[in-house]
Design a protein around this motif. Structure first.
Motif, PDB file in Angstrom:
ATOM      1  N   GLN A  17       0.828  -1.198   0.000  1.00  0.00           N
ATOM      2  CA  GLN A  17       0.000   0.000   0.000  1.00  0.00           C
ATOM      3  C   GLN A  17       0.869   1.257   0.000  1.00  0.00           C
ATOM      4  OE1 GLN A  17      -1.926   0.642   3.995  1.00  0.00           O
ATOM      5  NE2 GLN A  17      -0.938  -1.315   4.403  1.00  0.00           N
ATOM      6  N   TYR A  18       0.318   2.337  -0.540  1.00  0.00           N
ATOM      7  CA  TYR A  18       1.054   3.585  -0.625  1.00  0.00           C
ATOM      8  C   TYR A  18       1.093   4.295   0.729  1.00  0.00           C
ATOM      9  CZ  TYR A  18       0.865   3.264  -5.720  1.00  0.00           C
ATOM     10  OH  TYR A  18       1.021   2.857  -7.024  1.00  0.00           O
ATOM     11  N   TRP A  79       5.546   8.897   8.161  1.00  0.00           N
ATOM     12  CA  TRP A  79       4.785   8.949   6.920  1.00  0.00           C
ATOM     13  C   TRP A  79       3.308   8.788   7.271  1.00  0.00           C
ATOM     14  CZ3 TRP A  79       6.963   8.837   1.759  1.00  0.00           C
ATOM     15  CH2 TRP A  79       8.366   8.948   1.746  1.00  0.00           C
ATOM     16  N   SER A  80       2.446   8.995   6.315  1.00  0.00           N
ATOM     17  CA  SER A  80       1.009   8.890   6.559  1.00  0.00           C
ATOM     18  C   SER A  80       0.371   7.952   5.542  1.00  0.00           C
ATOM     19  CB  SER A  80       0.342  10.267   6.458  1.00  0.00           C
ATOM     20  OG  SER A  80      -1.063  10.163   6.596  1.00  0.00           O
ATOM     21  N   ARG A  81      -0.692   7.286   5.985  1.00  0.00           N
ATOM     22  CA  ARG A  81      -1.472   6.459   5.070  1.00  0.00           C
ATOM     23  C   ARG A  81      -2.579   7.266   4.399  1.00  0.00           C
ATOM     24  NH1 ARG A  81      -3.924   2.219   8.464  1.00  0.00           N
ATOM     25  NH2 ARG A  81      -4.405   1.132   6.529  1.00  0.00           N
ATOM     26  N   HIS A  82      -2.764   8.516   4.828  1.00  0.00           N
ATOM     27  CA  HIS A  82      -3.801   9.361   4.239  1.00  0.00           C
ATOM     28  C   HIS A  82      -3.385   9.832   2.846  1.00  0.00           C
ATOM     29  CE1 HIS A  82      -6.814   9.627   7.259  1.00  0.00           C
ATOM     30  NE2 HIS A  82      -6.069  10.224   8.156  1.00  0.00           N
ATOM     31  N   LYS A  83      -4.236   9.583   1.890  1.00  0.00           N
ATOM     32  CA  LYS A  83      -3.987  10.052   0.526  1.00  0.00           C
ATOM     33  C   LYS A  83      -4.293  11.540   0.401  1.00  0.00           C
ATOM     34  CE  LYS A  83      -5.351   9.096  -4.257  1.00  0.00           C
ATOM     35  NZ  LYS A  83      -6.179   8.221  -5.132  1.00  0.00           N
ATOM     36  N   ALA A  84      -5.356  11.982   1.053  1.00  0.00           N
ATOM     37  CA  ALA A  84      -5.764  13.391   0.981  1.00  0.00           C
ATOM     38  C   ALA A  84      -6.226  13.837   2.356  1.00  0.00           C
ATOM     39  CB  ALA A  84      -6.884  13.575  -0.046  1.00  0.00           C
ATOM     40  N   SER A  85      -5.571  14.838   2.906  1.00  0.00           N
ATOM     41  CA  SER A  85      -5.901  15.313   4.247  1.00  0.00           C
ATOM     42  C   SER A  85      -5.698  16.819   4.337  1.00  0.00           C
ATOM     43  CB  SER A  85      -5.030  14.606   5.293  1.00  0.00           C
ATOM     44  OG  SER A  85      -5.152  15.234   6.549  1.00  0.00           O
ATOM     45  N   ARG A 102       5.299  10.215  -2.594  1.00  0.00           N
ATOM     46  CA  ARG A 102       4.640   8.930  -2.398  1.00  0.00           C
ATOM     47  C   ARG A 102       5.615   7.786  -2.607  1.00  0.00           C
ATOM     48  NH1 ARG A 102      -0.120   6.936  -6.429  1.00  0.00           N
ATOM     49  NH2 ARG A 102       1.699   6.286  -7.664  1.00  0.00           N
ATOM     50  N   THR A 103       5.495   6.762  -1.767  1.00  0.00           N
ATOM     51  CA  THR A 103       6.246   5.530  -1.947  1.00  0.00           C
ATOM     52  C   THR A 103       5.386   4.387  -1.418  1.00  0.00           C
ATOM     53  OG1 THR A 103       8.393   4.453  -1.617  1.00  0.00           O
ATOM     54  CG2 THR A 103       7.474   5.641   0.270  1.00  0.00           C
ATOM     55  N   THR A 104       5.972   3.214  -1.231  1.00  0.00           N
ATOM     56  CA  THR A 104       5.251   2.094  -0.639  1.00  0.00           C
ATOM     57  C   THR A 104       5.984   1.639   0.616  1.00  0.00           C
ATOM     58  OG1 THR A 104       6.439   0.366  -1.863  1.00  0.00           O
ATOM     59  CG2 THR A 104       4.469   1.311  -2.910  1.00  0.00           C
ATOM     60  N   ILE A 105       5.277   0.931   1.470  1.00  0.00           N
ATOM     61  CA  ILE A 105       5.874   0.451   2.716  1.00  0.00           C
ATOM     62  C   ILE A 105       7.117  -0.399   2.458  1.00  0.00           C
ATOM     63  CG2 ILE A 105       5.487  -1.103   4.674  1.00  0.00           C
ATOM     64  CD1 ILE A 105       2.674   0.079   4.897  1.00  0.00           C
ATOM     65  N   PRO A 106       7.078  -1.419   1.584  1.00  0.00           N
ATOM     66  CA  PRO A 106       8.300  -2.210   1.386  1.00  0.00           C
ATOM     67  C   PRO A 106       9.444  -1.441   0.750  1.00  0.00           C
ATOM     68  CG  PRO A 106       6.597  -2.884  -0.145  1.00  0.00           C
ATOM     69  CD  PRO A 106       5.943  -1.974   0.833  1.00  0.00           C
ATOM     70  N   LEU A 198      12.924   5.275  -4.904  1.00  0.00           N
ATOM     71  CA  LEU A 198      12.080   5.356  -3.709  1.00  0.00           C
ATOM     72  C   LEU A 198      10.782   6.115  -3.966  1.00  0.00           C
ATOM     73  CD1 LEU A 198      11.721   4.877  -0.650  1.00  0.00           C
ATOM     74  CD2 LEU A 198      12.931   7.042  -0.271  1.00  0.00           C
ATOM     75  N   ILE A 199      10.852   7.256  -4.637  1.00  0.00           N
ATOM     76  CA  ILE A 199       9.692   8.122  -4.828  1.00  0.00           C
ATOM     77  C   ILE A 199       9.063   7.847  -6.191  1.00  0.00           C
ATOM     78  CG2 ILE A 199       8.870  10.507  -4.928  1.00  0.00           C
ATOM     79  CD1 ILE A 199       9.978   9.590  -2.178  1.00  0.00           C
TER      80      ILE A 199
END
Length: 246
Positions: A17-18, A79-85, A102-106, A198-199
Motif C-alpha cells: 500500500q502507498y 509517513w502517513s497512510r492518508h492520501k488526501a488530508s 509517495r512511496t510504498t511500505i516495502p 524510492l519516490i
C-alpha cells in the motif's frame, strides 16, 4: 531479507500500500541532490509523549530502578497512510510551499535495510502507529516488556508506535532505525538512497493555482530530473458542470 517482526502491525499480504509524506520543496531538492534519507531522534519530535516509555524508569526483578540504556538509540521518520488530508497540508505545508511524495511500505523499509546487512532484522523496522487513550497507553507500557529480562529490538521499536488519540488524523506509519552501537551526534541518522527508485509520485500543494503549479512542475523537473508523475492536489477543487434535479 526483512521478516514479519520488522513489519509491526502491518499485514504482509497488503504491505504494498502507498504511504505519503509532505515536505518543503527545498527539502525535496535536497533529497534528490544529496541522495540521502534523514531520520531523526524522537527527542526532536514535538510531542513530549514521544518515546515516553524508554524515557521512563524500569524496575528490575530484584526491585532496582534503572534507566533504559538504549533510550536514545532509535531514529525515525513519519509517513502517513492518508492520501488526501486537509489537516496534513495545513500542518506540514503552512506556507503552501510543500509537496507530497509517495512511496510504498516495502520500498521505504528496504531502502533502509539494504545498507544494514547482515543486521537489518535488528536495526530496521516499519510499523503503523496505534492511537491509545491514557488507560490503554499505560496498559501497553506495563505489558510490552512483560516477563522479558532482555527485550528484543522489535519490542523496543513497538514503544515508538503509540500515540494519543489527538494525533489520529496523522494515520502514521513510521520507519525506525535502531543504533546498536553508539548514538549519532546531533540526533540524526542519514543513509544513502536512490530517490528515483524510492519516490514514485510528487504532488503539489492544493492551494497553489494552476499557473503557479506549472512553474513549480518545470522547476522540479529541471532540478531533480524526476521522471514520475508530478500532479497538483485537487483537494479544494469544486466539481464542475454539476446539474441537479429540482
Amino acid at each position: 531479507m526483512l521478516n514479519s517482526n520488522n513489519y509491526i502491525d502491518i499485514d504482509l499480504n497488503v504491505k504494498d500500500q502507498y504511504i505519503y509524506r509532505i515536505i518543503s520543496i527545498d527539502r525535496l531538492f535536497e533529497l534528490f541532490s544529496n541522495k540521502e534519507n534523514v531520520l531523526v531522534s524522537p527527542r526532536k519530535w514535538e510531542d513530549p509523549f514521544e518515546n515516553f516509555i524508554l524515557k521512563s524508569k524500569a524496575r528490575l526483578p530484584n526491585g532496582e530502578i534503572v534507566d533504559f540504556a538504549f533510550r536514545d538509540d532509535f531514529y525515525g521518520q513519519c509517513w502517513s497512510r492518508h492520501k488526501a488530508s486537509d489537516a496534513m497540508w495545513r500542518i506540514y505545508s503552512p506556507k503552501s510551499n510543500g509537496v507530497r511524495v509517495r512511496t510504498t511500505i516495502p520500498k521505504l523499509a528496504n531502502s533502509l535495510a539494504t545498507g544494514l546487512q547482515p543486521w537489518q532484522n535488528v536495526q530496521c523496522f516499519i510499523g503503523k502507529v496505534k492511537y491509545l487513550n491514557n488507560k490503554k497507553m499505560m496498559e501497553f507500557a506495563n505489558t510490552v516488556f512483560k516477563e522479558k529480562t532482555s527485550p528484543e529490538a522489535y519490542e523496543l521499536a513497538k514503544t515508538l508506535l503509540v500515540k494519543r488519540p489527538a494525533f489520529r488524523h496523522e494515520n502514521e506509519v513510521r520507519l525506525l532505525y535502531f543504533e546498536k552501537e553508539n548514538g549519532k551526534p546531533h540526533g540524526i541518522y542519514k543513509y544513502a538512497i536512490d530517490p528515483h527508485d524510492l519516490i514514485d509520485q510528487i504532488m503539489i500543494d492544493p492551494r497553489v493555482d494552476y499557473q503557479e503549479f506549472q512553474k513549480i512542475k518545470v522547476d522540479i523537473r529541471s532540478k531533480t530530473n524526476f521522471k514520475g508523475r508530478i500532479l497538483r492536489s485537487l483537494l479544494y477543487t469544486p466539481p464542475k458542470n454539476m446539474v441537479f434535479p429540482f
